[in-house]
Design a protein around this motif. Structure first.
Motif, short mmCIF file in Angstrom:
data_model
loop_
_atom_site.label_atom_id
_atom_site.label_comp_id
_atom_site.label_asym_id
_atom_site.label_seq_id
_atom_site.Cartn_x
_atom_site.Cartn_y
_atom_site.Cartn_z
N VAL A 63 0.88 -1.17 0.00
CA VAL A 63 0.00 0.00 0.00
C VAL A 63 0.91 1.22 0.00
CG1 VAL A 63 -1.64 1.34 1.39
CG2 VAL A 63 -1.90 -1.14 1.22
N THR A 64 0.71 2.14 -0.94
CA THR A 64 1.55 3.34 -0.95
C THR A 64 0.85 4.45 -0.17
OG1 THR A 64 0.61 4.02 -3.05
CG2 THR A 64 2.69 2.86 -3.15
N CYS A 65 1.66 5.25 0.54
CA CYS A 65 1.10 6.32 1.36
C CYS A 65 2.16 7.38 1.61
CB CYS A 65 0.61 5.73 2.69
SG CYS A 65 0.02 6.97 3.85
N GLY A 66 1.92 8.59 1.12
CA GLY A 66 2.78 9.74 1.40
C GLY A 66 4.25 9.51 1.08
N THR A 67 5.10 10.33 1.70
CA THR A 67 6.54 10.18 1.48
C THR A 67 7.32 10.09 2.79
OG1 THR A 67 6.69 12.58 1.32
CG2 THR A 67 6.61 11.39 -0.76
N THR A 68 6.66 10.31 3.92
CA THR A 68 7.39 10.28 5.20
C THR A 68 6.86 9.16 6.09
OG1 THR A 68 5.83 11.72 6.33
CG2 THR A 68 7.61 12.80 5.15
N SER A 69 7.70 8.74 7.06
CA SER A 69 7.26 7.68 7.98
C SER A 69 6.16 8.21 8.90
CB SER A 69 8.44 7.13 8.77
OG SER A 69 9.03 8.15 9.51
N ALA A 70 6.12 9.50 9.13
CA ALA A 70 5.04 10.09 9.94
C ALA A 70 3.68 9.87 9.28
CB ALA A 70 5.30 11.58 10.15
N GLU A 71 3.66 9.76 7.95
CA GLU A 71 2.41 9.47 7.24
C GLU A 71 2.13 7.97 7.20
OE1 GLU A 71 2.15 12.36 3.52
OE2 GLU A 71 4.23 11.97 4.07
N ARG A 72 3.21 7.18 7.06
CA ARG A 72 3.03 5.73 6.87
C ARG A 72 2.67 4.97 8.15
NH1 ARG A 72 7.48 6.68 3.77
NH2 ARG A 72 8.99 5.73 5.17
N ILE A 73 3.26 5.37 9.27
CA ILE A 73 3.06 4.60 10.51
C ILE A 73 1.58 4.57 10.94
CG2 ILE A 73 3.64 4.49 12.99
CD1 ILE A 73 6.52 5.34 12.14
N PRO A 74 0.89 5.73 10.99
CA PRO A 74 -0.54 5.67 11.36
C PRO A 74 -1.35 4.79 10.41
CG PRO A 74 0.23 7.94 11.32
CD PRO A 74 1.34 7.11 10.76
N LYS A 75 -1.00 4.80 9.13
CA LYS A 75 -1.69 3.96 8.14
C LYS A 75 -1.49 2.48 8.46
CE LYS A 75 -4.01 3.63 4.29
NZ LYS A 75 -5.40 4.14 4.30
N ALA A 76 -0.26 2.12 8.79
CA ALA A 76 0.05 0.71 9.11
C ALA A 76 -0.68 0.27 10.38
CB ALA A 76 1.56 0.53 9.27
#
Ligand SMILES: *Cc1c(COP(=O)(O)O)cnc(C)c1O
Length: 315
Positions: A117-130
């Motif tokens: 799943v792709t999401c944003g460019t920073t880990s701050a965006e990816r972690i909540p998604k995960a």
């Protein structure tokens, strides 16, 4: 806190999944460094980096507790490790990657049957998604470093070094979020505290160096170091106190020094390592280590490098 006992448990738990990686020595390298160097070859580990150790310890535990789905928020070595172990254990994995993920990393995750799943460019965006996807699917989010079971899994390298390099005097470890370093420190210092443990960061990603100086977690803004496994902006809440307690020294290496060490290892030792791994060798080669004539183990932490970008990395 993580203790030696947790690392001994992790060793049992991951024994059938991981490789016992070899140690390589080079007379040339030892001569350049002024110390007797022993490289711990984690780039030959399953999935190409040590990350499979912590991931296996954590994912096996989660699956035993009934988890049906595993998520992670990393396009790099941690994401590959989590996808691999989930597949081995027969659970689904979703890996959240940045929109600009390289084809090489995407392919590696897909080769282990991980959903992307792709999401944003920073880990701050990816972690909540995960975390959100894990909650929706009766699953567990696997963090990359700031977790007791991840730290304990990475610490098993310390136990192996104690067995493989008798009378080792010092160990050099690359520091990103600090999970690798915290685990090895715990294994070594709770077994033989006289062994010196030195951390290494790129000067361009000196968040832990600054945090140790100030005595508190300090963050830096985005970094462009070629050592992409070490681009964290701050040390972890769990890892930092362990580094503060046990680390003997933390040294910095420049981008040029990382490139020269990478070049040396590729050309002379015929080992394909990634820039994050080359930092420990750079620290030894460029005499950042405060002693001479000692037996020093340096961690080669991984070897996942896009070969089409290698000449660029060396130039
Ligand atoms: C993750 C990683 C590191 C840093 O590990 P931390 O636990 O984040 O400190 C170093 N080298 C490689 C190759 C890595 O993948």
């Amino acid at each position: 806190m993580v203790h030696l006992q947790d690392i001994l448990h992790a060793k049992e738990k991951i024994r059938n999944t991981i490789h016992l990686t070899p140690i390589l020595t080079s007379t040339q390298l030892s001569k350049v460094c002024g110390n007797q160097l022993f490289l711990k070859l984690e780039h030959l580990q399953k999935t190409g980096s040590f990350k499979i150790r912590g991931a296996t310890n954590k994912v096996k535990h989660a699956v035993q507790q009934g988890a049906k789905h595993i998520t992670a928020a990393s396009s790099g070595n941690h994401g590959q490790a989590v996808a691999y172990i989930a597949q081995q254990l027969g659970v689904d994995a979703t890996i959240i990657v940045p929109e600009d993920v390289s084809t090489c990393k995407r392919n590696a995750i897909q080769a282990y049957n991980g959903n992307i799943v792709t999401c944003g460019t920073t880990s701050a965006e990816r972690i909540p998604k995960a975390i959100e996807i894990a909650a929706q699917l009766d699953g567990v989010f696997i963090p990359p470093y700031d977790d007791p079971q991840i730290i304990a899994g990475q610490g098993t390298i310390g136990l192996e070094i104690l067995e493989q390099v008798s009378d080792v005097d010092a160990v050099i470890i690359p520091v990103g979020g600090g999970g690798l370093c915290a685990g090895i420190l715990t294994a070594i210092k709770e077994t033989k505290p006289s062994i010196q443990v030195i951390g290494v960061e790129p000067a361009l990603a000196n968040d832990t160096y600054l945090s140790l100086q100030k005595g508190q977690i300090t963050s830096i803004s985005g970094t462009a170091t070629i050592a992409d496994g070490l681009r964290t902006s701050q040390p972890g809440d769990l890892t930092f106190p362990i580094l503060q307690k046990y680390l003997d020294d933390l040294v910095l290496v420049s981008e040029t020094e990382i490139k020269q060490a990478l070049h040396f290892v590729l050309e002379r030792m015929k080992q394909v390592i990634e820039p994050s791994s080359a930092t420990t060798i750079a620290a030894a080669m460029f005499h950042k280590i405060p002693f001479k004539g000692k037996k020093v183990a340096a961690i080669a932490s991984g070897g996942n490098v896009d070969l089409t970008k290698l000449s660029q990395l060396l130039s």
